[in-house]
Design an enzyme around this catalytic site. Structure first.
Site, PDB file in Angstrom:
ATOM      1  N   HIS A   1       0.824  -1.216   0.000  1.00 53.15           N
ATOM      2  CA  HIS A   1       0.000   0.000   0.000  1.00 53.15           C
ATOM      3  C   HIS A   1       0.853   1.259   0.000  1.00 53.15           C
ATOM      4  O   HIS A   1       0.371   2.332  -0.379  1.00 53.15           O
ATOM      5  CB  HIS A   1      -1.005  -0.007   1.165  1.00 53.15           C
ATOM      6  CG  HIS A   1      -0.451   0.279   2.523  1.00 53.15           C
ATOM      7  ND1 HIS A   1      -0.162  -0.708   3.441  1.00 53.15           N
ATOM      8  CD2 HIS A   1      -0.173   1.443   3.136  1.00 53.15           C
ATOM      9  CE1 HIS A   1       0.264  -0.164   4.561  1.00 53.15           C
ATOM     10  NE2 HIS A   1       0.275   1.147   4.398  1.00 53.15           N
TER      11      HIS A   1
ATOM     12  N   ASP B   1       1.242  -7.718   2.263  1.00 56.08           N
ATOM     13  CA  ASP B   1       1.377  -6.273   2.039  1.00 56.08           C
ATOM     14  C   ASP B   1       2.840  -5.866   1.869  1.00 56.08           C
ATOM     15  O   ASP B   1       3.459  -5.299   2.772  1.00 56.08           O
ATOM     16  CB  ASP B   1       0.739  -5.527   3.210  1.00 56.08           C
ATOM     17  CG  ASP B   1       0.440  -4.066   2.882  1.00 56.08           C
ATOM     18  OD1 ASP B   1       0.937  -3.582   1.854  1.00 56.08           O
ATOM     19  OD2 ASP B   1      -0.281  -3.421   3.657  1.00 56.08           O
TER      20      ASP B   1
ATOM     21  N   SER C   1       4.086   2.374   8.342  1.00 54.12           N
ATOM     22  CA  SER C   1       3.818   1.412   7.276  1.00 54.12           C
ATOM     23  C   SER C   1       5.104   1.139   6.502  1.00 54.12           C
ATOM     24  O   SER C   1       5.765   2.067   6.039  1.00 54.12           O
ATOM     25  CB  SER C   1       2.755   1.957   6.327  1.00 54.12           C
ATOM     26  OG  SER C   1       1.508   2.009   6.963  1.00 54.12           O
TER      27      SER C   1
END
Length: 782
Positions: free
Chosen positions: A89, A225, A686
């Site tokens: 992402h 991810d 992230s």
């Protein structure tokens, strides 16, 4: 009195003392201060390294394998040729930019099998931290204690710029200064920024986004991810603009990757760039988030996301155009919902009030100096929050609803051209601005659907008109609002030479009351700003100094008063109250630190490099429910659903599962996918590396659990968990699914720690000279 009574009294006592000591695994710590604040605690939890192994200026350390990826994520270096891991992402925008209906890398994934196939990404950067320094004395020396915040900030910015400029004079490095503890301390960060970052690999969305919005912020999680990039440098290994002649970057340190896996209680270190936290807010600040901002923003985004989802499912072109936008909107939409739920469960406002009661008592028991410094601070903060509330509401509706309409946001972006024309700016300056606007326009329309945006506008405009305090609503919007529900008359003369049938059709179309849909239809039908071709024609006219074409455009006529009202009526008072809150909050934090001298305080996150440490752990989200600390490929197959886009799986993945073809990445007959730990993380973390006690990569941080999403404001050790992609699933996908084994060969894979370094002995020396070792036999248990 019985024992139960005393237990309750003891529990109440500790609740009141709750802020007095840092709770287990809470904190986002400055690497520079680990030696004095955290080293002992980290080693007791299982760290085999020293603070200097984590952060050093004089030799390679863990920090030299960590980058800020773009402007809002983290990445880590995993090879001596600049190979970089981050989240799927985080790389989503770049993957989307390279995608089209014919080359749909979002859906199908992308793997560069040669260096020549690695794709450049203009504007993408990777930023290393070279060193940090406490420069508080240089920034604050001689500043009056009660100086107006605007004046203080101006002086601070000037001094910060001077300190940063001096620090990097004569070098290729860059530098900036950031405040900590609300501006009570200041730190210099010297950076090295690489501009040539290329896309190497990305799994298909059915792996990289498996679970979609359904599973976002949730546990158990089964999302692969990750995405892979490479940093390139000039011939001197220094940053350079993109060039086909650039070479893979040679880092000071690359993280070895452990095949050992994790067990409950294992030490975990998250190293990254957390974005923003507000752990020291007062009860009024928490209530503003919980009662005002989060509900407003969730309502608006809920409406917008629903409409985008409908059009994205109906058109592949729209799906690709809006993929990154949708993901960005949906991420915090769901986070805010969890945040409200968590704050309610923790009774956060009341707990902050209890802290404030204790603080007041401490102030009252102090001498005259203490009372003068802190005696009025809380009542002044309450007053400012009350004054700010209607302006906070107006801010949220303007930014989320009104300017959440892309046409209005684009129209507003052209305001500076009107200003230049009206100010009779030199022709060269106007032409430069026009050329910049042309590039921005082309980029905007590449990912824009006017029909989709029109549906969004018809839904968001009434939310803006109804939700904004009446006194802060533009007159033009009030006029539109007053027309809704009234007969639709006076909408202009009929064009000449119409047949009776055509007149009748127009009459029928105009019959009935005015609605927001009809108002919006009129705006989009007449605006010249809904297509690239027409917008470029507008720019042609503006280049000749003719601003009327824009001033008369219905989209601009709506956007201009919204922005003007925001800037003239909302922003001044909002900014004044925020300046006062900032000043008062700084004093309050200083008071908290004086009140609790035994407590280890960490500064709120502000996109600077931080360390968070904790341990692998399961958790209990609700009464009678217990979640394990890991998930596996078996769980992916259990969730697989070809009728639900969130849970589709690639055929190749199903084949590998059926064949049990897992390579060296399996444990107990399956592949680990993700795990949870107690690290304190937030947005910006992230893509952060999750590192074990020996300095080896064991996972890639990619989310928090929904029950812990309030940790930006209040940390709950029982329920806050960061969600981590197990590196073995990443390796499995790259190696067995994609066949990109050449990338695996670049990495330094290490097997059982007991064999490589008995009992973890001399673990820190492995940072200085890592052996390349790939363990192919079955690894230890989860």
């Amino acid at each position: 009195m019985n024992s139960v009574f005393w237990l309750r009294c003891l529990a109440a006592f500790w609740l009141l003392l709750w802020p007095a000591a840092a709770r287990a695994d809470e904190g986002m710590w400055l690497p520079l201060l680990l030696k004095q604040l955290n080293e002992g605690d980290m080693q007791r939890k299982g760290l085999k390294l020293t603070a200097e192994d984590i952060y050093s200026v004089n030799r390679g350390s863990l920090k030299d394998a960590v980058v800020q990826f773009g402007g809002g994520c983290t990445g880590e270096i995993v090879s001596n040729e600049g190979l970089l891991l981050t989240n799927h992402h985080c790389g989503y925008g770049q993957i989307q930019q390279h995608s089209s209906v014919d080359k749909d890398y979002l859906t199908n994934g992308y793997w560069a099998m040669t260096r020549e196939q690695e794709l450049p990404n203009p504007g993408l950067t990777a930023t290393f931290i070279v060193r940090m320094e406490d420069v508080t004395g240089q920034i604050l020396q001689g500043l009056p204690a009660n100086q107006p915040e605007a004046e203080r900030e101006q002086t601070v910015q000037q001094r910060s710029a001077q300190v940063a400029q001096k620090a990097v004079a004569g070098t290729h490095y860059k530098a900036f200064v950031r405040p900590m503890f609300g501006g009570g301390e200041y730190y210099l960060f010297v950076t090295e920024v690489f501009e040539d970052v290329r896309l190497v690999g990305a799994p298909p969305s059915s792996i990289g986004k498996f679970g979609g919005d359904t599973d976002n912020w949730m546990w158990p999680r089964h999302t692969g991810d990750f995405s892979i990039f490479r940093i390139y440098a000039g011939p001197d290994n220094k940053p350079a603009p993109y060039s086909a002649q650039n070479k893979p970057f040679r880092p000071r340190h690359a993280l070895p990757i452990s095949l050992d896996g994790v067990r409950p209680g294992d030490f975990t270190l998250v190293f990254g760039f957390p974005g923003r936290t507000n752990e020291y807010l007062t009860s009024w600040g928490v209530d503003e988030i919980y009662s005002v901002s989060d509900p407003v923003r969730v309502k608006i985004r809920d409406t917008k996301l629903r409409l985008l989802d409908q059009d994205m499912k109906a058109s592949d072109k729209v799906r690709i155009q809006y993929a990154a936008k949708y993901a960005s909107l949906a991420n915090y939409w769901k986070k805010w919902q969890g945040e409200m739920r968590g704050l309610k469960r923790l009774d956060a406002v009341r707990r902050k009030q209890q802290q404030e009661t204790q603080f007041r008592q401490w102030v009252q028991q102090g001498d005259a100096t203490r009372q003068a410094a802190y005696g009025q601070i809380l009542s002044q903060l309450e007053q400012q929050y009350q004054l700010a509330r209607p302006y906070v509401i107006a801010r949220d509706y303007a930014t989320e609803a009104a300017l959440g309409i892309e046409l209005l946001a684009y129209a507003n972006s052209l305001q500076n051209l009107v200003d230049l024309i009206q100010a009779r700016a030199p022709q060269a300056e106007l032409q430069a601005a026009i050329e910049k606007a042309r590039k921005g326009t082309t980029s905007f329309f590449r990912n824009y659907s006017a029909s989709t945006d029109q549906k969004v506008a018809a839904a968001l405009l009434p939310l803006y008109a109804e939700g904004t305090p009446e006194a802060l609503l533009p007159d033009y919007v009030k006029q539109l609002k007053n027309r809704v529900g009234k007969p639709r008359t006076g909408w202009g003369a009929y064009p000449p030479n119409l047949t009776p049938a055509q007149r009748k059709a127009i009459q029928e179309a105009n019959a009935g009351p005015v609605t927001w849909e009809r108002l919006v239809d009129d705006i989009y039908g007449k605006s010249m700003l809904t297509s690239n071709e027409n917008a470029q024609m507008v720019l042609d006219r503006l280049a000749k100094g003719a601003s009327d074409i824009l001033l008369d455009d219905p989209a601009y006529r709506l956007a201009a008063p919204i922005v003007a009202t925001y800037r003239q009526q909302v922003l001044p008072t909002y900014s004044q109250t925020q300046d006062q809150i900032t000043l008062l909050q700084r004093t309050y934090i200083a008071g908290l630190r004086q009140w609790q001298p035994e407590r280890k305080f960490y500064p709120d996150a502000n996109s600077t490099l931080r360390v968070a440490y904790g341990q692998v752990a399961s958790y209990q989200p609700a009464d009678g429910v217990q979640y394990e600390y890991y998930t596996t490929l078996d769980g992916i197959m259990e969730k697989a659903d070809p009728t639900n886009p969130d849970f589709e799986i690639p055929k190749r993945l199903a084949e590998l599962y059926q064949q049990k073809d897992y390579g060296p990445y399996a444990v107990n007959g399956t592949v680990p996918v993700a795990f949870t730990a107690t690290n304190h993380t937030t947005g910006g973390n992230s893509g952060s590396p999750v590192i074990n006690g020996r300095g080896e990569l064991i996972g890639i941080n990619f989310d928090r659990n929904w029950e812990g999403s309030m940790s930006d404001i209040m940390y709950d050790p029982e329920r806050v968990r960061n969600i981590v992609l197990d590196v073995r699933y990443m390796l499995f996908v790259v190696d067995k699914y994609a066949g990109a084994t050449h990338l695996i060969r670049e990495m330094n894979l290490v097997g059982a720690a007991g064999e490589a370094q008995p009992n973890g002995a001399n673990a820190s020396s492995r940072l200085k000279k890592q052996k390349v070792k790939v363990k192919r036999e079955k690894t230890s248990a989860r």
